[in-house]
Motif scaffolding. Structure first.
Motif, mmCIF file in Angstrom:
data_model
loop_
_atom_site.group_PDB
_atom_site.id
_atom_site.type_symbol
_atom_site.label_atom_id
_atom_site.label_comp_id
_atom_site.label_asym_id
_atom_site.label_seq_id
_atom_site.Cartn_x
_atom_site.Cartn_y
_atom_site.Cartn_z
ATOM 1 N N VAL A 138 0.851 -1.191 0.000
ATOM 2 C CA VAL A 138 0.000 0.000 0.000
ATOM 3 C C VAL A 138 0.882 1.235 0.000
ATOM 4 N N GLY A 139 0.563 2.164 -0.898
ATOM 5 C CA GLY A 139 1.315 3.407 -0.943
ATOM 6 C C GLY A 139 0.481 4.520 -1.549
ATOM 7 N N LEU A 140 0.435 5.667 -0.885
ATOM 8 C CA LEU A 140 -0.301 6.839 -1.367
ATOM 9 C C LEU A 140 -1.765 6.519 -1.674
ATOM 10 N N GLY A 141 -2.360 5.713 -0.833
ATOM 11 C CA GLY A 141 -3.782 5.418 -0.973
ATOM 12 C C GLY A 141 -4.106 4.330 -1.983
ATOM 13 N N GLY A 189 -1.400 -20.506 -1.105
ATOM 14 C CA GLY A 189 -0.784 -19.199 -1.268
ATOM 15 C C GLY A 189 -0.630 -18.436 0.041
ATOM 16 N N GLN A 190 0.257 -17.454 0.003
ATOM 17 C CA GLN A 190 0.444 -16.567 1.141
ATOM 18 C C GLN A 190 0.493 -15.123 0.664
ATOM 19 N N VAL A 191 -0.089 -14.249 1.463
ATOM 20 C CA VAL A 191 -0.055 -12.813 1.182
ATOM 21 C C VAL A 191 0.951 -12.179 2.122
ATOM 22 N N ARG A 192 1.927 -11.508 1.550
ATOM 23 C CA ARG A 192 2.916 -10.801 2.351
ATOM 24 C C ARG A 192 2.513 -9.332 2.397
ATOM 25 N N LEU A 193 2.172 -8.897 3.579
ATOM 26 C CA LEU A 193 1.673 -7.537 3.749
ATOM 27 C C LEU A 193 2.832 -6.563 3.883
ATOM 28 N N SER A 194 2.848 -5.553 3.027
ATOM 29 C CA SER A 194 3.901 -4.550 3.087
ATOM 30 C C SER A 194 3.266 -3.183 2.950
ATOM 31 N N ALA A 195 3.517 -2.318 3.915
ATOM 32 C CA ALA A 195 2.923 -0.981 3.900
ATOM 33 C C ALA A 195 3.926 0.020 4.450
ATOM 34 N N VAL A 242 -8.010 -9.981 1.991
ATOM 35 C CA VAL A 242 -7.098 -10.432 3.046
ATOM 36 C C VAL A 242 -6.197 -9.282 3.495
ATOM 37 N N GLY A 243 -5.661 -8.541 2.526
ATOM 38 C CA GLY A 243 -4.756 -7.443 2.831
ATOM 39 C C GLY A 243 -5.427 -6.334 3.627
#
Length: 294
Positions: A138-141, A189-195, A242-243
């Motif tokens: 997630v970046g800048l909305g 699968g896996q979701v890697r959350l990056s913010a 999920v994110g």
């Protein structure tokens, strides 16, 4: 011995005929086997020569469709199992996002009807995407997954617009090769959350299994880009859900942690204030006693 002057219905004649029929059947069987072997070997060679083309097409048109770089380490075909195998598939990120990739897949298995590859409609029986690692940034909305999906939708819309302009063209010229897909399964699968507030950290979260059936079947086949759109829409929608849920959980957790910290500081301040007050009172009493001694 059998008398040659007798009718051919004697046992010797019958045995000779049987032996001759068996020999002819054996020869015919050998010929059929050789022809079948040649066809299979030829088909294997033809399909093996197609694998570099598949790799090149994916790496050429993938970025145009998704707006992100796409690389595939290897594409191979097994005639025995009638399937393509793709390894080391990596989809990068659109411009403006910092993480190295959006999707990384170790192996994709595509089971097809081999002869359909030489027709106008390719029949894919099954697509298995095993243990994809998807980074939700997630970046800048905006999110990288949402941006990729938006790019795919735009490309599909422009493709359909171009197809609509070819009203006088034949169906083959209008649509090109089509595809029918019986089943698509994305599992493990896996979701890697990056913010931004995680400072680039990625926390893995399990992705629910996504399964689709009969893509393009009711239309007699759809364009490969349209099939890609349907698959990515389903998978990325699940990733986005999920994110967002994980981000909300982290945000709520951070808020509660902040409130607890604030409350703790407040109580600590009150305790210090109360302690200082009591210490002052004790000191004042001590001074009064000391004065009385004099």
């Amino acid at each position: 011995m059998c008398d040659k002057t007798k009718t051919p219905s004697c046992s010797c004649s019958r045995q000779t005929k049987k032996c001759g029929c068996r020999r002819r059947l054996r020869r015919l069987g050998v010929v059929v086997f050789v022809i079948l072997l040649v066809v299979l070997v030829g088909l294997q060679l033809a399909l093996s020569h197609m694998t570099p083309v598949v790799k090149k097409v994916m790496e050429t048109y993938g970025p145009q469709v998704t707006g992100a770089p796409l690389t595939v380490e290897k594409v191979s075909f097994s005639l025995l199992q009638t399937r393509f195998e793709m390894t080391g598939l990596v989809l990068g990120n659109p411009a403006g996002f910092k993480t190295p990739s959006s999707v990384e897949v170790g192996r994709v298995l595509v089971k097809v009807r081999p002869l359909s590859l030489f027709t106008d409609t390719v029949h894919v029986q099954q697509i298995l995407v095993e243990k994809p690692a998807i980074t939700y940034e997630v970046g800048l909305g905006e999110s990288n997954i949402g941006t990729i999906l938006e790019n795919v939708n735009k490309f599909t819309a422009s493709l359909e617009k171009e197809e609509g302009k070819k009203e006088g063209a034949s169906e083959e010229d209008k649509a090109g090769k089509k595809v029918v897909i019986d089943e698509v399964s994305v599992s493990g699968g896996q979701v890697r959350l990056s913010a931004t507030f995680l400072q680039g950290g990625a926390a893995p979260i399990p992705l629910p299994t996504v399964t689709l059936h009969d893509l393009g079947k009711d239309k007699g086949g759809i364009h490969f880009v349209q099939a890609t759109q349907e698959v990515l829409t389903s998978v990325f929608t699940s990733v986005t859900q999920v994110g967002k849920k994980a981000l909300e959980t982290l945000s709520n957790g951070a808020q509660k942690a902040g409130e607890a910290l604030e409350e703790g500081a407040k109580k600590a301040g009150e305790a210090l204030e109360e302690g200082a007050k009591k210490a002052g009172e004790a000191l004042e009493k001590g001074m009064d006693k000391l004065k009385k001694l004099f």
